[in-house]
Design an enzyme around this catalytic site. Sequence first.
Site, mmCIF file in Angstrom:
data_model
loop_
_atom_site.group_PDB
_atom_site.id
_atom_site.type_symbol
_atom_site.label_atom_id
_atom_site.label_comp_id
_atom_site.label_asym_id
_atom_site.label_seq_id
_atom_site.Cartn_x
_atom_site.Cartn_y
_atom_site.Cartn_z
ATOM 1 N N HIS A 9 -9.844 -13.305 -16.261
ATOM 2 C CA HIS A 9 -9.074 -14.461 -15.774
ATOM 3 C C HIS A 9 -9.297 -14.630 -14.280
ATOM 4 C CE1 HIS A 9 -5.578 -17.277 -16.364
ATOM 5 N NE2 HIS A 9 -5.667 -17.233 -15.039
ATOM 6 N N GLU B 256 3.869 -19.850 -17.900
ATOM 7 C CA GLU B 256 3.825 -19.106 -16.633
ATOM 8 C C GLU B 256 5.065 -19.463 -15.812
ATOM 9 O OE1 GLU B 256 0.840 -18.069 -12.915
ATOM 10 O OE2 GLU B 256 0.360 -19.731 -14.223
#
Length: 285
Positions: free
Chosen positions: A56, A214
Amino acid sequence: MASKKFTNASIYRNDEATEILVTGGVITDIGTHLGDADEVIDLEGRLVAPPYVDSHLHLDYAYTGRDDEAADNTSGTLFEGIDRWSEIKKNQSVEDVKRRAIRAIEEEVSHGVQYIRTHADVTDPRLTGVKALLELKEELADNVTLQVVAFPQEGMFAYKKGAELMEEALKLGADAVGGIPHFEWARQYGEESVHKTVDLALKYDKLIDVHCDETDDPMSRFVELLNARVMIEDIGPRTTASHTCSFGSADNAYAFRMIGLFAKSGINFVAPTTENSYLQARQDS
């Protein structure tokens, strides 16, 4: 073809072997007493291990915080960070993105990373970051493997024509479909973005990697919908949910049920703990 033999190696998970034979740049044998080679290199007991994977990264953002004062995130929050990036990307060129991305890739490779999955922001009518990273994917293929995720940083529907830009990035060659459902302006649009992500992945035969929940809001549960869709379509192993911070605030009953469904679908998770812990600490302070 030229051959090299590396001796006196400490090979990861192979206590018996001490030598590695490389022919034409490819490892052809691992063992002991492998015979002659054009060049012999004594590793003097150094560890030999498979290369690391950075699963990521945002290479189009790399070093903007150091090189551009407009990128300074004074609150330390995710949402201010996105606002700062929104201004910076308006003036970027393909050459600028490539220059900074190469700098970041060189740093990663110097620490043993050889496989990088990078998200590329598509909420840009010029698709500058996508084009730059797709070029680097080809140019650096002999040294590092890049996967490019088409990622709508400012929302697939919150950003004008975001969904269309997503599809255009996939046509250009992006490897995976991204999303950010918790950033959309209403839950319904977040849910629609999840459905659109899965539909595009099926249409173009792409992987999926969604920035999912998130946030510390325990009611942000888009990962539940994402998991259900990919389970129905039988593409769980080709799907990744990134961050999923809100799941850490979930109650035990919900978490227990969902963990069972995650196992059933085979979905993957990437938890970038360093930045999320840092951002939360800034918010708490």
